[in-house]
Design an enzyme around this catalytic site. Sequence first.
Site, mmCIF file in Angstrom:
data_model
loop_
_atom_site.group_PDB
_atom_site.id
_atom_site.type_symbol
_atom_site.label_atom_id
_atom_site.label_comp_id
_atom_site.label_asym_id
_atom_site.label_seq_id
_atom_site.Cartn_x
_atom_site.Cartn_y
_atom_site.Cartn_z
ATOM 1 N N TRP A 172 50.734 -5.313 84.461
ATOM 2 C CA TRP A 172 51.645 -6.414 84.137
ATOM 3 C C TRP A 172 52.679 -6.666 85.227
ATOM 4 O O TRP A 172 53.341 -7.696 85.198
ATOM 5 C CB TRP A 172 52.365 -6.125 82.804
ATOM 6 C CG TRP A 172 53.007 -4.768 82.752
ATOM 7 C CD1 TRP A 172 52.477 -3.644 82.187
ATOM 8 C CD2 TRP A 172 54.257 -4.377 83.327
ATOM 9 N NE1 TRP A 172 53.328 -2.574 82.373
ATOM 10 C CE2 TRP A 172 54.432 -2.999 83.067
ATOM 11 C CE3 TRP A 172 55.254 -5.053 84.041
ATOM 12 C CZ2 TRP A 172 55.556 -2.283 83.499
ATOM 13 C CZ3 TRP A 172 56.366 -4.341 84.468
ATOM 14 C CH2 TRP A 172 56.510 -2.979 84.198
ATOM 15 N N GLU A 272 44.373 2.619 91.767
ATOM 16 C CA GLU A 272 45.696 2.496 92.403
ATOM 17 C C GLU A 272 46.695 2.866 91.313
ATOM 18 O O GLU A 272 46.950 2.093 90.399
ATOM 19 C CB GLU A 272 45.856 1.060 92.919
ATOM 20 C CG GLU A 272 46.904 0.928 93.988
ATOM 21 C CD GLU A 272 48.233 0.512 93.429
ATOM 22 O OE1 GLU A 272 49.046 1.422 93.133
ATOM 23 O OE2 GLU A 272 48.457 -0.692 93.265
ATOM 24 N N CYS A 306 54.754 0.090 91.897
ATOM 25 C CA CYS A 306 54.281 1.451 92.164
ATOM 26 C C CYS A 306 54.832 1.979 93.485
ATOM 27 O O CYS A 306 54.808 3.182 93.721
ATOM 28 C CB CYS A 306 52.761 1.478 92.253
ATOM 29 S SG CYS A 306 52.001 0.818 90.807
HETATM 30 C C1 SIN Z 1 52.007 -2.343 92.682
HETATM 31 O O1 SIN Z 1 53.139 -2.035 92.432
HETATM 32 O O2 SIN Z 1 51.078 -1.954 91.989
HETATM 33 C C2 SIN Z 1 51.649 -3.244 93.840
HETATM 34 C C3 SIN Z 1 52.752 -3.504 94.766
HETATM 35 C C4 SIN Z 1 52.345 -4.318 95.965
HETATM 36 O O3 SIN Z 1 51.204 -4.772 96.115
HETATM 37 O O4 SIN Z 1 53.187 -4.506 96.832
#
Ligand code: SIN
Length: 510
Positions: A172, A272, A306
């Site tokens: 999300w 991921e 992330c």
């Molecule tokens: C993520 O937080 O899963 C992706 C972050 C990004 O692509 O910069």
Amino acid sequence: MPSPNCAPDTSVASESIATSRLKGTALDLASEGIAMVPETQERFAVKDPSTGGLIALVPDCDAEVALGSITPALAAQFHWRHQTAFHRAEILHRWRLLIEENVEALAEILTIEQGKPIAEAVGEIRYGMRFIEWFAEEGKRCYGDLVPATGQDRRALVLRQPVGLVGAITPWNFPNAMVTRKVAPALAAGCAIILKPAEDTPLSSLALAVLARRAGIPEGLFTVLPTARPAGVGGVLTSHPDIRKISFTGSTPTGQMLMAQAASHVKRMSLELGGNAPFIVFDDADLDLAVATAMQVKFRNGGQTCVSANRFIVHSSVSERFTAKLAEAVLALRVGDGLDGASNIGPLINEKSVSKVSRLVSQARDQGADVLVGGHVHSLGGNFFEPTLLVGVRADMAIWEEEIFGPVVTVCEFTSEEEAVSIGNGTPYGLAAYFFASNMDRIWRVSEALDFGMIGINEGLSANEATPFGGVKHSGVGREGSRYGLDEYTELKYLSLGGIGRPLPDRQCA
Ligand code: SIN
């Protein structure tokens, strides 16, 4: 399921979003997307994290619907994989163009369902669009090899072929770009893809599917299955033998579960997963640059990424100056509804996130951390949380060990380079790390010693379509984006070609 020959009944779908803040093209795209979902008895509510209001009632797909989507996907893939890469690229470029023409509507959908400030939403749509453009072209460079053979009458060839039907599960926090980062390479490689978006944010992926269909991506090739019962659809994706690959972005525990479920069919996996990024500030760092970058990599999407900096590890000789400058910048942040152009921090995604962030902050405070800024649910109430700065945080605190996923900076101090690296590596995660230093020897030493898939040195991560995104250890397997990202959607096939004749003897060549 709507018949392929009938136009989707958007009036029914419009009714299910009549009360939301979506207007104009955004409303049309969301309605059309909802109407494209295979019909089911059940519906689930998608809520606006800023207001708590209902945005839409979306069909709640179950395992049976997921099973029903596999045969059409395989049929579409059979045709698609035999098209040329040039043909596939043409259609993908058309999709990208339609996204560009609808940036504002897509950004509005994204902000209303996810909460991030509208300028960030526009940035995400553009980020996502670039994966389509990149992989459309990379598909044309999906080369094989001619390998030196072991006999004069042999040739050894390596082909790259599509991996097969892909099951994708997206999060999300980037409901647009994480979709294109998976769908574009899958389609460019010649695969079909069935996508389960996060239940908080299904509308962005549905709107993308509408534009994909308008661009000429055939029915069945890219199917979106929204659900509030992820175990049903997810279970089919991981356990059905015809789905040959799983691509997942989300939490580490869910990734571990999917990997275990997919093991019986030995599926290809791209995961991921979570991160716990260190942000190390050495005594030779440019502090203004470190503070400016900290603001970007901590507060982008309200800390819900992330790759957000999670643990600030600062040399004791510069710690006071660094935190004073940072506190000033944090205090200047403006929290509010993402549709208000003046907001730079939106709400957290839902109540569960607010409870988690509140719990981590109050436990840290109870265990001796000092709150320099914020520390509470915001006075706006609902899902809004105050941008927060904690100092005196220790490695035994939950806020240091867990991925915060909120607008909270935690700072601890170190005194030697070895200590900084050891604290930085002291996590099972290995996605992103950041450090600030000017000594070149140190820059090389620390870059090589940090156990992470991506490292920002004197800058944040410029994640983009051309560079490999992914982690090590509990942060996952595989890479997205870049030329390596296409490999995840192809299989190598070795052809050993024999009996093809020996070279002519010398005298016959003369
Ligand atoms: C993520 O937080 O899963 C992706 C972050 C990004 O692509 O910069």
